[in-house]
Design a protein around this motif. Structure first.
Motif, short mmCIF file in Angstrom:
data_model
loop_
_atom_site.label_atom_id
_atom_site.label_comp_id
_atom_site.label_asym_id
_atom_site.label_seq_id
_atom_site.Cartn_x
_atom_site.Cartn_y
_atom_site.Cartn_z
N PRO A 165 49.56 37.58 32.95
CA PRO A 165 48.04 37.02 33.36
C PRO A 165 47.44 36.06 32.80
O PRO A 165 46.54 35.22 33.03
N VAL A 166 47.96 35.75 31.31
CA VAL A 166 47.23 34.95 30.54
C VAL A 166 47.51 33.44 30.92
O VAL A 166 46.77 32.65 31.01
N GLU A 167 49.04 33.23 31.21
CA GLU A 167 49.37 31.97 31.68
C GLU A 167 48.75 31.64 32.89
O GLU A 167 48.23 30.52 33.10
N GLY A 168 48.79 32.47 33.93
CA GLY A 168 48.07 32.50 35.28
C GLY A 168 46.58 32.13 35.13
O GLY A 168 46.21 31.33 35.99
N GLY A 169 46.04 32.98 34.25
CA GLY A 169 44.51 32.74 33.99
C GLY A 169 44.39 31.31 33.71
O GLY A 169 43.41 30.64 33.83
N LEU A 170 45.02 30.67 32.56
CA LEU A 170 44.66 29.44 32.16
C LEU A 170 44.93 28.40 33.27
O LEU A 170 44.08 27.70 33.25
N LEU A 171 46.17 28.75 34.01
CA LEU A 171 46.15 27.70 35.02
C LEU A 171 45.08 27.60 36.15
O LEU A 171 44.72 26.64 36.68
#
Length: 184
Positions: free
Chosen positions: A48-54
């Motif tokens: 979720p961190v990577e997805g949220g950043l994108l």
């Protein structure tokens, strides 16, 4: 897996809207749908961190692009639209083919397919574009897709952050059409 599959579909739909649009609303909706679809696919694979950043980078890039683009409206299917429709189908298929069949890493096939489809659609619009603002929106697709691929291959969210920052920076660049405009 279903979330990633829906994400691939949103990436293609959003990228196709961006390829077929010439005005700010169409570019913004296309970029937003693509960023959300990519975020869904990357969240299912990398976290979720990577997805949220994108997703956050895509959202801020959309807002910045809306503020800097003077062309009002949607601008869908203006001019000779047949080559662009063909481009959406061919490059969307090529991105899926690369992500699902040719490239075997990084990440799961669905997330890889979302990123390669996004890069393929953005690059195809970028190479066929004459308007600076539309070209920057297309380059944003490439930056977010590359950030997603890098995020899937690394163990840290720094690659997703780099893709998000690049997407925002591209949409903050001034274009020649904006010179002399007051209030953006």
């Amino acid at each position: 897996m279903i979330l990633a599959g829906i994400g691939v579909g949103l990436v293609w739909l959003g990228g196709s809207i961006l390829v077929l649009s010439d005005a700010r609303r169409g570019l913004a909706v296309g970029l937003l749908l693509s960023a959300l679809g990519l975020s869904m696919a990357v969240t299912a694979q990398a976290g979720p961190v990577e997805g949220g950043l994108l997703a956050g980078g895509g959202l801020v890039a959309v807002v910045a692009g809306l503020r800097h683009d003077p062309r009002r409206g949607w601008g869908l299917l203006q001019g000779p639209s047949t080559p662009r429709v063909i481009l959406c189908v061919v490059m969307g298929g090529a991105g899926l083919w690369l992500g699902l069949g040719i490239i075997d890493s990084p990440g799961q096939p669905e997330a890889r397919a979302a990123a390669t489809t996004m890069i393929a659609l953005g690059a195809s619009r970028l190479f066929s574009e004459r308007e600076a603002r539309s070209g920057l929106a297309a380059a944003t697709l490439v930056a977010l897709g590359a950030g997603a691929l890098a995020a899937m291959s690394s163990a840290t969210p720094a690659a997703a952050l780099a893709g998000a920052v690049a997407a925002v920076a591209l949409n903050l660049l001034p274009t020649p059409a904006e010179e002399g405009l007051e209030g953006g």
